[in-house]
Design a protein around this motif. Structure first.
Motif, PDB file in Angstrom:
ATOM      1  N   THR A 238      -9.245 -12.965   7.540  1.00 50.20           N
ATOM      2  CA  THR A 238      -8.825 -12.649   6.168  1.00 50.20           C
ATOM      3  C   THR A 238      -8.792 -13.909   5.311  1.00 50.20           C
ATOM      4  O   THR A 238      -9.216 -13.897   4.152  1.00 50.20           O
ATOM      5  CB  THR A 238      -7.429 -11.988   6.168  1.00 50.20           C
ATOM      6  N   LEU A 239      -8.318 -15.009   5.896  1.00 48.89           N
ATOM      7  CA  LEU A 239      -8.291 -16.273   5.175  1.00 48.89           C
ATOM      8  C   LEU A 239      -9.692 -16.695   4.748  1.00 48.89           C
ATOM      9  O   LEU A 239      -9.922 -17.078   3.592  1.00 48.89           O
ATOM     10  CB  LEU A 239      -7.663 -17.364   6.041  1.00 48.89           C
ATOM     11  N   HIS A 240     -10.642 -16.627   5.670  1.00 52.11           N
ATOM     12  CA  HIS A 240     -11.999 -17.049   5.342  1.00 52.11           C
ATOM     13  C   HIS A 240     -12.680 -16.083   4.360  1.00 52.11           C
ATOM     14  O   HIS A 240     -13.541 -16.493   3.586  1.00 52.11           O
ATOM     15  CB  HIS A 240     -12.823 -17.202   6.629  1.00 52.11           C
ATOM     16  N   LYS A 244     -14.311 -17.180   0.889  1.00 48.40           N
ATOM     17  CA  LYS A 244     -15.655 -16.760   0.488  1.00 48.40           C
ATOM     18  C   LYS A 244     -15.651 -16.147  -0.905  1.00 48.40           C
ATOM     19  O   LYS A 244     -16.654 -16.202  -1.624  1.00 48.40           O
ATOM     20  CB  LYS A 244     -16.216 -15.750   1.496  1.00 48.40           C
ATOM     21  N   MET A 245     -14.506 -15.557  -1.277  1.00 46.69           N
ATOM     22  CA  MET A 245     -14.359 -14.966  -2.615  1.00 46.69           C
ATOM     23  C   MET A 245     -14.034 -16.048  -3.661  1.00 46.69           C
ATOM     24  O   MET A 245     -13.691 -15.737  -4.794  1.00 46.69           O
ATOM     25  CB  MET A 245     -13.245 -13.917  -2.599  1.00 46.69           C
ATOM     26  N   LYS A 246     -14.156 -17.319  -3.238  1.00 52.39           N
ATOM     27  CA  LYS A 246     -13.935 -18.476  -4.119  1.00 52.39           C
ATOM     28  C   LYS A 246     -12.479 -18.613  -4.562  1.00 52.39           C
ATOM     29  O   LYS A 246     -12.198 -19.206  -5.611  1.00 52.39           O
ATOM     30  CB  LYS A 246     -14.830 -18.403  -5.370  1.00 52.39           C
ATOM     31  N   GLU A 247     -11.556 -18.081  -3.748  1.00 57.16           N
ATOM     32  CA  GLU A 247     -10.146 -18.298  -4.048  1.00 57.16           C
ATOM     33  C   GLU A 247      -9.789 -19.741  -3.711  1.00 57.16           C
ATOM     34  O   GLU A 247     -10.095 -20.233  -2.630  1.00 57.16           O
ATOM     35  CB  GLU A 247      -9.261 -17.327  -3.243  1.00 57.16           C
ATOM     36  N   LEU A 330      -4.567 -25.128   5.516  1.00 58.95           N
ATOM     37  CA  LEU A 330      -4.233 -23.706   5.597  1.00 58.95           C
ATOM     38  C   LEU A 330      -4.362 -23.193   7.023  1.00 58.95           C
ATOM     39  O   LEU A 330      -3.502 -22.444   7.521  1.00 58.95           O
ATOM     40  CB  LEU A 330      -5.151 -22.904   4.667  1.00 58.95           C
ATOM     41  N   GLU A 331      -5.443 -23.572   7.700  1.00 59.54           N
ATOM     42  CA  GLU A 331      -5.659 -23.109   9.073  1.00 59.54           C
ATOM     43  C   GLU A 331      -4.556 -23.610   9.998  1.00 59.54           C
ATOM     44  O   GLU A 331      -4.029 -22.859  10.830  1.00 59.54           O
ATOM     45  CB  GLU A 331      -7.018 -23.589   9.569  1.00 59.54           C
ATOM     46  N   LEU A 332      -4.165 -24.890   9.853  1.00 60.12           N
ATOM     47  CA  LEU A 332      -3.096 -25.434  10.689  1.00 60.12           C
ATOM     48  C   LEU A 332      -1.765 -24.755  10.411  1.00 60.12           C
ATOM     49  O   LEU A 332      -0.967 -24.513  11.328  1.00 60.12           O
ATOM     50  CB  LEU A 332      -2.978 -26.947  10.441  1.00 60.12           C
ATOM     51  N   PHE A 333      -1.524 -24.425   9.128  1.00 61.03           N
ATOM     52  CA  PHE A 333      -0.285 -23.720   8.782  1.00 61.03           C
ATOM     53  C   PHE A 333      -0.230 -22.356   9.475  1.00 61.03           C
ATOM     54  O   PHE A 333       0.795 -21.984  10.060  1.00 61.03           O
ATOM     55  CB  PHE A 333      -0.172 -23.539   7.271  1.00 61.03           C
ATOM     56  N   LEU A 334      -1.346 -21.601   9.425  1.00 62.77           N
ATOM     57  CA  LEU A 334      -1.370 -20.273  10.046  1.00 62.77           C
ATOM     58  C   LEU A 334      -1.222 -20.375  11.553  1.00 62.77           C
ATOM     59  O   LEU A 334      -0.520 -19.566  12.180  1.00 62.77           O
ATOM     60  CB  LEU A 334      -2.669 -19.546   9.684  1.00 62.77           C
ATOM     61  N   LEU A 335      -1.866 -21.369  12.162  1.00 64.71           N
ATOM     62  CA  LEU A 335      -1.754 -21.562  13.624  1.00 64.71           C
ATOM     63  C   LEU A 335      -0.308 -21.883  14.006  1.00 64.71           C
ATOM     64  O   LEU A 335       0.220 -21.365  14.985  1.00 64.71           O
ATOM     65  CB  LEU A 335      -2.688 -22.677  14.080  1.00 64.71           C
ATOM     66  N   GLY A 336       0.321 -22.750  13.194  1.00 61.91           N
ATOM     67  CA  GLY A 336       1.709 -23.088  13.467  1.00 61.91           C
ATOM     68  C   GLY A 336       2.637 -21.906  13.295  1.00 61.91           C
ATOM     69  O   GLY A 336       3.591 -21.716  14.048  1.00 61.91           O
TER      70      GLY A 336
END
Length: 340
Positions: A238-240, A244-247, A330-336
């Motif tokens: 969902t993050l990616h 991709k939607m340029k958010e 962002l990825e590290l935050f979600l993993l944590g």
């Protein structure tokens, strides 16, 4: 002037000489302006009987001059001036000086052949200003505020009925969530659903989710739901999709913070014995969104939610200062979050 009364009066031909439409809901502004235009001017005359100005480029005295100029070949004309920041406490970013005294003089004796409409995208006006007080005394101020809670659901269901199809239980709430509750988006999506359902058709919540594109806010909500349910792969997907939607990653961080802040507010108010309906009214959300947020909070205590908000504030700072790659952060935050 209350919005509904203004629209109802205009629809019966009772049109005031001056309106100041303010608030974040542009859909209501357009609805009022369209109603006034339909009642005041014949369709074939609208091209030359409606004048439009931008007050960031045009001084208000020029707008008044146009309003005072006799209409050509028609008994009445409409003058619309957008970006009327001069009525607010905000600093006008335009390079135009407005002669407010000229407008004040016009208010004392407006012409009967022009309808003057100001619009401004601001939650409130500065009532300390003399010109705003004068407009208020003339009952010219029309707040155009968003619908919330059950009022928004009823609006959606009413529009669906007018389009001759039925929203099944849960469908209206799902539509509100997917669009973020923005009326213009809801209006467009309802017309699309009406074409799909056909005359007398029915639309379920599942069908809404399949046909109506989700807002960034809704995608962030689903991202958090995946984390809560320990669906890390789906959360990263969902993050990616958002990227991709340029958010912008910083915007995603802000939306995450907004949702966790809502969760914290809901948790605290539920603990105090408030119902979902009461919470919705207090924090300005739809009751269905409050119900879902309440479900998400059950795996977090208050201290944990406060800690997550602190982490997001720190991540926002590190992103803006260039201390960490935005996507990696962002990825590290979600993993944590999932590990915790």
């Amino acid at each position: 002037m209350e919005l509904r009364k203004a629209i109802k009066a205009a629809s019966t031909g009772t049109i005031a000489p001056i309106y100041v439409c303010y608030g974040p809901e542009s859909y209501f502004m357009k609805q009022l302006i369209d109603t006034i235009t339909e009642q005041a001017i014949e369709p074939e005359h609208r091209e030359f009987a409606v004048s439009k100005f931008d007050l960031q480029e045009t001084p208000v005295e020029q707008v008044i001059e146009d309003a005072e100029t006799l209409p050509f070949m028609v008994p009445r004309k409409i003058v619309i001036a957008k970006n009327a920041v001069l009525f607010t406490g905000a600093k006008d970013s335009g390079k135009v000086d407005h002669d407010v005294d000229r407008l004040a003089a016009y208010l004392k004796s407006p012409v009967d052949y022009s309808v003057l409409i100001f619009t401004v995208n601001a939650d409130k006006l500065d009532e300390r200003k003399k010109i705003v007080k004068a407009l208020k005394d003339q009952d010219a101020l029309v707040p155009c505020l968003p619908l919330l809670g059950d009022d928004l659901t009823r609006w959606v269901q009413d529009r669906a009925a007018r389009l001759r199809f039925t929203l099944l239980p849960g469908a209206a709430e799902q539509l509100v969530l997917n669009t973020g509750g923005h009326l213009q988006a809801l209006h467009s999506e309802l017309e699309k659903l009406a074409l799909f359902a056909g005359d007398g058709g029915q639309v379920s919540a599942q069908l809404v989710d399949e046909l109506v594109a989700r807002s960034a806010e809704q995608n962030v909500f689903l991202l958090i739901e995946d984390i809560v349910q320990l669906r890390l792969d789906k959360a990263l997907t969902t993050l990616h999709e958002l990227l991709k939607m340029k958010e912008e990653p910083i915007k995603i961080v802000n939306l995450l913070a907004r949702q966790f802040r809502i969760m914290l507010q809901v948790k605290e108010l539920v603990q105090q014995g408030y119902s979902h309906q009461q919470i919705a009214s207090q924090i300005g959300l739809h009751p269905y969104a409050v119900k879902l947020a309440d479900g998400q909070t059950r795996k977090y205590d208050t201290a944990k939610l406060s800690g997550i908000l602190s982490q997001l504030a720190d991540l926002d700072y590190r992103m803006k200062s260039g201390r960490i790659d935005k996507v990696l952060g962002l990825e590290l935050f979600l993993l944590g979050l999932a590990a915790a």
